[in-house]
Design a protein around this motif. Structure first.
Motif, PDB file in Angstrom:
ATOM      1  N   ASN A  82     -32.815  -5.325  17.921  1.00  0.00           N
ATOM      2  CA  ASN A  82     -34.209  -5.759  18.121  1.00  0.00           C
ATOM      3  C   ASN A  82     -34.412  -7.234  17.736  1.00  0.00           C
ATOM      4  OD1 ASN A  82     -34.025  -5.227  15.374  1.00  0.00           O
ATOM      5  ND2 ASN A  82     -35.963  -4.112  15.221  1.00  0.00           N
ATOM      6  N   ILE A  83     -33.566  -7.749  16.861  1.00  0.00           N
ATOM      7  CA  ILE A  83     -33.673  -9.178  16.517  1.00  0.00           C
ATOM      8  C   ILE A  83     -33.082 -10.025  17.646  1.00  0.00           C
ATOM      9  CG2 ILE A  83     -33.120 -10.972  14.809  1.00  0.00           C
ATOM     10  CD1 ILE A  83     -34.987  -8.659  13.874  1.00  0.00           C
ATOM     11  N   CYS A  84     -31.999  -9.518  18.217  1.00  0.00           N
ATOM     12  CA  CYS A  84     -31.396 -10.192  19.374  1.00  0.00           C
ATOM     13  C   CYS A  84     -32.433 -10.311  20.499  1.00  0.00           C
ATOM     14  CB  CYS A  84     -30.232  -9.318  19.840  1.00  0.00           C
ATOM     15  SG  CYS A  84     -28.804 -10.231  20.244  1.00  0.00           S
ATOM     16  N   ASP A  85     -33.132  -9.205  20.760  1.00  0.00           N
ATOM     17  CA  ASP A  85     -34.164  -9.214  21.805  1.00  0.00           C
ATOM     18  C   ASP A  85     -35.285 -10.192  21.448  1.00  0.00           C
ATOM     19  OD1 ASP A  85     -32.679  -7.277  23.029  1.00  0.00           O
ATOM     20  OD2 ASP A  85     -33.923  -5.594  22.354  1.00  0.00           O
ATOM     21  N   TYR A  86     -35.674 -10.224  20.171  1.00  0.00           N
ATOM     22  CA  TYR A  86     -36.744 -11.121  19.720  1.00  0.00           C
ATOM     23  C   TYR A  86     -36.352 -12.582  19.955  1.00  0.00           C
ATOM     24  CZ  TYR A  86     -40.269 -13.137  16.562  1.00  0.00           C
ATOM     25  OH  TYR A  86     -41.313 -13.854  16.038  1.00  0.00           O
ATOM     26  N   LEU A  87     -35.085 -12.902  19.684  1.00  0.00           N
ATOM     27  CA  LEU A  87     -34.611 -14.277  19.872  1.00  0.00           C
ATOM     28  C   LEU A  87     -34.674 -14.672  21.346  1.00  0.00           C
ATOM     29  CD1 LEU A  87     -31.437 -14.271  17.550  1.00  0.00           C
ATOM     30  CD2 LEU A  87     -33.692 -15.229  17.064  1.00  0.00           C
ATOM     31  N   VAL A  88     -34.273 -13.730  22.199  1.00  0.00           N
ATOM     32  CA  VAL A  88     -34.290 -14.012  23.642  1.00  0.00           C
ATOM     33  C   VAL A  88     -35.735 -14.137  24.126  1.00  0.00           C
ATOM     34  CG1 VAL A  88     -33.707 -13.064  25.918  1.00  0.00           C
ATOM     35  CG2 VAL A  88     -32.058 -12.906  24.034  1.00  0.00           C
ATOM     36  N   ASP A  89     -36.579 -13.157  23.754  1.00  0.00           N
ATOM     37  CA  ASP A  89     -37.971 -13.152  24.230  1.00  0.00           C
ATOM     38  C   ASP A  89     -38.726 -14.410  23.794  1.00  0.00           C
ATOM     39  OD1 ASP A  89     -37.427 -10.713  25.250  1.00  0.00           O
ATOM     40  OD2 ASP A  89     -38.553  -9.551  23.752  1.00  0.00           O
ATOM     41  N   ARG A 129     -37.305 -17.301  22.992  1.00  0.00           N
ATOM     42  CA  ARG A 129     -36.489 -18.487  23.293  1.00  0.00           C
ATOM     43  C   ARG A 129     -36.199 -19.318  22.037  1.00  0.00           C
ATOM     44  NH1 ARG A 129     -35.194 -19.334  28.048  1.00  0.00           N
ATOM     45  NH2 ARG A 129     -34.837 -21.567  27.762  1.00  0.00           N
ATOM     46  N   LEU A 130     -35.788 -18.618  20.972  1.00  0.00           N
ATOM     47  CA  LEU A 130     -35.519 -19.323  19.720  1.00  0.00           C
ATOM     48  C   LEU A 130     -34.113 -19.919  19.712  1.00  0.00           C
ATOM     49  CD1 LEU A 130     -37.175 -16.908  17.125  1.00  0.00           C
ATOM     50  CD2 LEU A 130     -37.872 -19.237  17.691  1.00  0.00           C
ATOM     51  N   TYR A 131     -33.997 -21.065  19.087  1.00  0.00           N
ATOM     52  CA  TYR A 131     -32.719 -21.778  18.874  1.00  0.00           C
ATOM     53  C   TYR A 131     -32.018 -22.184  20.175  1.00  0.00           C
ATOM     54  CZ  TYR A 131     -33.558 -19.114  14.571  1.00  0.00           C
ATOM     55  OH  TYR A 131     -34.140 -18.535  13.482  1.00  0.00           O
ATOM     56  N   ARG A 132     -32.779 -22.328  21.241  1.00  0.00           N
ATOM     57  CA  ARG A 132     -32.149 -22.737  22.524  1.00  0.00           C
ATOM     58  C   ARG A 132     -31.865 -24.223  22.502  1.00  0.00           C
ATOM     59  NH1 ARG A 132     -30.521 -18.385  25.478  1.00  0.00           N
ATOM     60  NH2 ARG A 132     -31.290 -16.839  24.057  1.00  0.00           N
TER      61      ARG A 132
END
Ligand code: ATP
Length: 217
Positions: free
Chosen positions: A205-212, A214-217
């Protein structure tokens, strides 16, 4: 007959930037809770870290990720007290605050990874931390116990067996043996910046949060 050992209520805090939280943090917190039979194991995101660059994600996002990561884990808690202050977080001040709340008879520990412990002497009022809490130092791949310098002497003077946490409220440095996971937030941020997936290094769920988000791009 020997007097029975006093067993105190035990609380521990893992402070960190959690930029983002990952399985290295989560696994060590859960293993500690089990191994030390902690009555409370809290994760405490710092507002503005004192010893490093500003985090890549906002304080709100970092707290939200911790909340999501431990949502199904009743053994772990989120403590947002440092985020409520708009100033750098000094561990000494935080521990003083907590000690004031819980009183003198609770065994309180601050958890640090070895990478952080080897720089302890740069922390604000570092030698007085043990007047307020114990220090639990966790091994981390690539980092060894300091053999010389201020931290090595501090360790030599205050190192105690884990049982010290049961009988004294503060003052010991303990080194529990836990599994070591070679995961760091820096490596996760770098992977995301390169467009790679960090899946399996942190909860799904953290992986999904990062993608949703757009963190650290
Ligand atoms: P960064 O790579 O950005 O420095 P980090 O992965 O070290 O981040 P922090 O939030 O800075 O994460 O860490 C909070 C605390 O958890 C620190 O005391 C750190 O030493 C410890 N820690 C983090 N990851 C691990 C790990 N894999 N094993 C043991 N301790 C860890």
């Amino acid at each position: 007959m020997a007097a029975p050992q006093k067993v105190l209520r035990k609380e521990a805090i893992l402070g960190g930037t959690f930029d983002p939280i990952h399985n290295g943090h989560l696994r060590l917190a859960l293993e500690l809770q089990h191994a030390l039979q902690l009555d409370r194991m809290s994760l405490m995101p710092c507002h503005r870290p004192v010893h490093r660059d500003n985090p890549g994600a906002s304080a709100q996002a970092r707290a939200e990720m911790v909340r999501l990561a431990i949502a199904d884990c009743p053994q772990l808690e989120l403590d947002e007290r440092e985020l409520r202050q708009d100033r750098p977080s000094y561990t000494f001040d935080t521990l003083q605050d907590i000690r004031g709340e819980i009183g003198p008879d609770v065994s309180l520990s601050w958890v640090v990874g070895m990478d952080a412990f080897i720089h302890l002497s740069s922390w604000h009022r570092w030698q007085e931390l043990l007047d307020l809490a114990h220090l639990i130092v966790i091994g981390r791949p690539g980092y060894r116990l300091p053999e010389q310098g201020a931290e090595a002497e501090f360790l030599q003077t205050h190192r105690a067996p884990l049982a010290a946490l049961d009988t004294t409220p503060q003052g010991a440095i303990v080194l529990p043996a836990l599994s070591m996971l070679d995961i760091s937030a820096t490596a996760i941020r770098q992977q995301l910046a390169q467009g790679l997936s960090p899946r399996y290094l942190l909860p799904d769920n953290i992986c999904d949060y990062l993608v949703d988000n757009r963190l650290y791009r």
